[in-house]
Write a protein that holds these residues in place. Structure first.
Motif, short mmCIF file in Angstrom:
data_model
loop_
_atom_site.label_atom_id
_atom_site.label_comp_id
_atom_site.label_asym_id
_atom_site.label_seq_id
_atom_site.Cartn_x
_atom_site.Cartn_y
_atom_site.Cartn_z
N VAL A 18 0.88 -1.17 0.00
CA VAL A 18 0.00 0.00 0.00
C VAL A 18 0.92 1.22 0.00
O VAL A 18 1.53 1.53 1.03
N ASP A 50 -5.00 -1.22 -7.40
CA ASP A 50 -6.20 -0.73 -6.72
C ASP A 50 -5.95 0.74 -6.38
O ASP A 50 -5.21 1.05 -5.43
N THR A 67 -11.72 2.17 -3.91
CA THR A 67 -10.70 1.96 -4.94
C THR A 67 -11.32 1.43 -6.23
O THR A 67 -12.42 0.88 -6.23
N THR A 125 -1.91 -1.29 -3.71
CA THR A 125 -2.91 -0.22 -3.54
C THR A 125 -2.18 1.11 -3.64
O THR A 125 -1.15 1.31 -2.98
#
Ligand code: BDR
Ligand code: CA
Length: 313
Positions: A144, A293, A251, A181
């Motif tokens: 992330v 994402d 997302t 992400t």
């Protein structure tokens, strides 16, 4: 989880949250040149962990410059010391005696459960890790990262600072075949703590909460950066909120590519939001692209409450 950071006012906010959240286990912190030089980042990171009452989390020094270009610190945003020039004490300990890539490999492969990696900085350490020890991907659950934008940039009109600082490193991440992400500027700039909450934090008797208040008051990301309004953006800390509480981040899974050519688009994250691929892709011209994402929506109140409840205990 492991945080790779360039502490940094908002990286500090992220660390203060990560060590306090009961559902997160922070295994290590690695440092990279970005907001300030890497030795400053190490010093700031150790000081923040001291203030947060987390003196045992290993901290390692990483890359002192991007893969190709020289370092370009953001002192105009984060102050001469990279921490808002708040006059914080020197750290009480030193970093571990292995480099960031070695510590990352050791902590990722040594973890009994797959690790979530949270880079809140230029991606130099992460690119070096992925190229040197590609086997780590088998124990990475997700990366992330704070970086990029599907819209407006901050370092340039189209590029976000972390990606702009080391575009080649970001490209390595985006083609590594791991789940990613992107917590980019589209959501990053929206999560702002109201001034009244910041003032309450600043008056706290607890060192970590008080530091969070000082950092939020410094951060020029609120609605009135030049005025008296002490509201402050969570910045990088929002990416850690998205790991603690993924339901607060909206997302879409989209192709993302980094512009590497010299010139005004260098460092731009090109997010393909078209409903259908274009001519070039249909006729086999598609380049290596990862589906990412991409954070496009965020529940601001939810993350502000989560942050305050966690840091204030
Ligand atoms: C990013 O750049 C840095 O200045 C902040 O710490 C954040 O990680 C925002 O573009
Ligand atoms: Ca950062």
């Amino acid at each position: 989880m492991i945080i790779d950071c360039d502490t940094g006012v908002d990286d500090a906010l992220a660390l203060l949250f990560a060590v306090r959240h009961p559902g997160l286990e922070l295994r290590a912190v690695t440092c990279v040149a970005g907001n300030t030089d890497v030795d400053g980042v190490v010093r700031n990171t150790l000081t923040v962990l001291d203030q947060a009452g987390a003196p045992d989390i290993p901290v390692a020094r990483g890359a002192e410059r991007p893969l190709i270009e020289p370092a370009r610190p953001a002192r105009h945003v984060h102050g001469q010391d990279g921490m808002g020039d708040l006059g914080l004490p020197a750290p009480a300990r030193r970093p571990v005696d292995v480099d960031a890539v070695t510590l990352l490999r050791r902590e990722i492969l040594g973890s009994p459960r797959p690790v979530t990696l949270i880079p809140t900085a230029p991606l130099t350490n992460i690119a070096l890790l992925l190229r040197t020890h590609p086997e780590v991907t088998r124990n990475i659950e997700r990366i992330v990262f704070m970086g990029g934008t599907a819209g407006t940039g901050n370092a340039t009109p189209v590029a976000e600072f972390n990606v702009w600082h080391d575009p080649e490193a970001a490209a390595v991440l985006l083609t590594a075949g791991v789940s990613i992400t992107m917590y980019g500027l589209d959501v990053f700039t929206r999560v702002v703590v109201p001034g009244a909450d910041v003032q309450r934090l600043r008056a706290s008797t607890e060192a970590g909460a008080r530091l969070a208040g000082e950092l939020l008051a410094h951060r020029p990301a609120g609605p009135d950066p030049d005025g008296d309004d002490p509201s402050g953006g969570l910045g990088d800390a929002g990416a850690v909120c998205a790991v603690a509480d993924p339901a607060g981040l909206g997302t879409r899974r989209l192709p993302v590519e980094v512009a590497l050519a010299p010139g005004p688009t260098r460092g731009q994250t090109i997010v393909d939001r078209r409903p259908r691929p274009g001519e070039a892709e249909i006729h086999g011209g598609i380049r290596e692209q990862t589906l990412v994402d991409v954070g496009l929506d965020v529940d601001v109140d939810r993350y502000v409450r989560l942050y305050l409840n966690t840091v204030e205990g």
